[in-house]
Design an enzyme around this catalytic site. Structure first.
Site, short mmCIF file in Angstrom:
data_model
loop_
_atom_site.label_atom_id
_atom_site.label_comp_id
_atom_site.label_asym_id
_atom_site.label_seq_id
_atom_site.Cartn_x
_atom_site.Cartn_y
_atom_site.Cartn_z
N HIS A 95 48.48 33.56 48.97
CA HIS A 95 47.08 33.82 48.98
C HIS A 95 46.92 34.58 50.23
O HIS A 95 46.36 35.55 49.94
CB HIS A 95 46.31 32.31 49.26
CG HIS A 95 45.01 32.50 49.54
ND1 HIS A 95 43.97 32.28 48.68
CD2 HIS A 95 44.42 32.66 50.69
CE1 HIS A 95 42.80 32.30 49.36
NE2 HIS A 95 42.98 32.51 50.85
N GLU A 96 47.34 34.39 51.36
CA GLU A 96 47.22 35.03 52.56
C GLU A 96 47.81 36.44 52.58
O GLU A 96 47.37 37.40 53.08
CB GLU A 96 48.05 34.36 53.92
CG GLU A 96 47.31 32.90 54.27
CD GLU A 96 46.02 32.87 54.71
OE1 GLU A 96 45.44 33.85 54.99
OE2 GLU A 96 45.36 31.76 54.24
N HIS B 56 45.06 38.57 50.99
CA HIS B 56 44.22 38.85 51.59
C HIS B 56 44.63 40.27 52.49
O HIS B 56 43.97 41.28 52.84
CB HIS B 56 43.69 38.10 52.87
CG HIS B 56 43.18 36.93 52.50
ND1 HIS B 56 41.96 37.20 51.60
CD2 HIS B 56 43.05 35.60 52.67
CE1 HIS B 56 41.42 36.11 51.39
NE2 HIS B 56 42.11 34.88 51.85
N CYS C 276 41.21 30.72 40.53
CA CYS C 276 42.29 31.75 40.98
C CYS C 276 42.92 31.48 42.10
O CYS C 276 42.51 30.61 43.16
CB CYS C 276 41.57 33.05 41.24
SG CYS C 276 42.43 34.50 41.72
N CYS D 160 41.73 39.71 40.12
CA CYS D 160 42.69 40.16 41.32
C CYS D 160 44.08 40.55 40.85
O CYS D 160 44.68 41.15 41.64
CB CYS D 160 42.84 38.76 41.90
SG CYS D 160 41.26 38.14 42.74
N HIS E 293 38.05 36.49 48.87
CA HIS E 293 38.04 35.14 48.14
C HIS E 293 37.32 35.46 46.75
O HIS E 293 36.46 36.14 46.74
CB HIS E 293 37.16 34.15 48.88
CG HIS E 293 38.43 33.62 49.98
ND1 HIS E 293 37.86 33.39 51.17
CD2 HIS E 293 39.60 33.20 50.20
CE1 HIS E 293 38.38 32.87 52.12
NE2 HIS E 293 39.78 32.97 51.33
N CYS E 294 37.91 35.16 45.55
CA CYS E 294 37.56 35.35 44.30
C CYS E 294 36.48 34.37 43.83
O CYS E 294 36.49 33.41 44.26
CB CYS E 294 38.78 35.27 43.51
SG CYS E 294 38.43 35.56 41.68
N CYS F 88 43.82 35.74 39.01
CA CYS F 88 42.99 35.93 37.84
C CYS F 88 43.14 37.31 37.29
O CYS F 88 43.66 38.15 38.01
CB CYS F 88 41.39 35.37 38.17
SG CYS F 88 40.83 36.75 39.07
#
Length: 346
Positions: free
Chosen positions: A261-262, A265, A277, A299, A271-272, A296
């Protein structure tokens, strides 16, 4: 399509098929080499297959209730100036362990995990492997761990639950250290630690922070440890081998989600709000656990454009990772089963 908030503090406004199609902006004429990938994205979003769950109405403590977020379609992401491009000279993701993951004898490579738990060395190794598979086509390297004392950042002991205090590291101080040790070929450097973090005195904690233009970020696995809120239990890396197989796999699953996740970025993915997601925001560990383990379609399209991976080979490699490490009924087993369904659709 006019910009709007798909999710507001009062209601769920999950996008419909047309809005998702606009967000994806698939161009089969100009993107012939990615025809199969684009067909897969189309099948996953036009109602043909239900593979990616939609977001529900946010709860009172959820991220979107407190941070209403506008959508970011593919074209908006593609053209924004703040996005860092991968180049031939900046193409390596570096993982920087902060604190003692490897050096203590109790979690060395020869440590014997209790009841199937694991050592700090294996924990980091799996993070490195997963990052390579997830960001296929990128180089990934694990840097030498940095003792916490060398960071010279402010620290504090903070109450995390009734009667329980945990040490915390000050994020700005960590960034001051990291800015001076970025390798020339680094696309980004991500600090990882098992110590809780705080960005400023008025905040209770933060899961992680990133400085996109400086290509650095730091995040903590502390609050994802099964024993974080249990004051009678240690969460130091030296005790990883004491976790049961289920406890360890839960921590590992949470850790790879936070890590990817990070890093997402760093590729400019905000942020989705389109689906459940990996890139959904989260205010707490419970909300983080509810978030999906994968990107998702919107993304995923952005990441594929950024690093040009072969999507089927990537899925197959990720499925193998989960299958080789999964405990029956675990989150890893669920991840492997989901990827198998995705491959079948593709």
């Amino acid at each position: 399509m006019a910009t709007k908030e798909f999710i507001t503090p009062d209601a769920s406004g999950s996008p419909d098929v047309r809005e998702i199609a606009d967000a994806l902006h698939l161009d089969f004429a100009l993107e012939k080499k990615f025809k199969r990938f684009n067909e897969y994205l189309k099948k996953c979003t036009d109602g043909t297959h239900v593979l990616f769950p939609h977001l529900g109405k946010p709860g009172p403590d959820d991220w979107l209730r407190n941070h209403p977020t506008p959508p970011e379609p593919f074209l908006t992401w593609q053209t924004k100036l703040s996005r860092n491009d991968v180049t031939s000279t900046r193409n390596t993701i570096y993982i920087l362990p902060l604190g003692e993951f490897l050096s203590q004898g109790s979690h060395s490579a020869t440590a014997k995990p209790k009841d199937g738990g694991c050592s700090g060395m294996t924990f980091l190794s799996d993070l490195e492997v997963y990052t390579k598979l997830f960001f296929a086509s990128m180089n990934v390297k694990l840097l030498t761990e940095v003792p916490l004392a060398k960071l010279k950042c402010s620290t504090r002991n903070h109450t995390v639950s009734e009667g329980v205090k945990r040490p915390q590291l000050h994020v700005p101080g960590i960034f001051t250290f990291m800015k001076n040790m970025i390798p020339e070929d680094a696309y980004c450097v991500l600090g990882v630690t098992m110590v809780d973090l705080y960005p400023k005195e008025s905040w209770n904690f933060v899961f992680g922070r990133a400085m996109l233009q400086d290509r650095i970020g730091v995040f903590s696995f502390a609050r994802h440890h099964p024993n974080f809120f249990n004051g009678a239990k240690s969460i130091e890396v030296s005790t990883l081998h004491e976790l049961t197989p289920d406890e360890y796999q839960l921590l590992q699953w949470r850790a790879i989600k936070v890590l990817t996740h990070e890093i997402g970025h760093m590729f400019g993915l905000q942020h989705c709000v389109y689906f459940s997601c990996l890139m959904n925001g989260s205010n707490n560990a419970e909300e983080g656990d509810r978030a999906f383990s994968f990107l998702c379609p919107v993304c995923l399209r952005k990441l594929q454009f950024a690093i040009q991976f072969k999507f089927l080979a990537r899925y197959k490699s990720l499925m193998k990772f989960f299958q080789e490490r999964s405990v029956s009924g675990s989150k890893f087993a669920e991840c492997a089963q989901w990827i198998e369904k995705a491959i079948a659709i593709a």
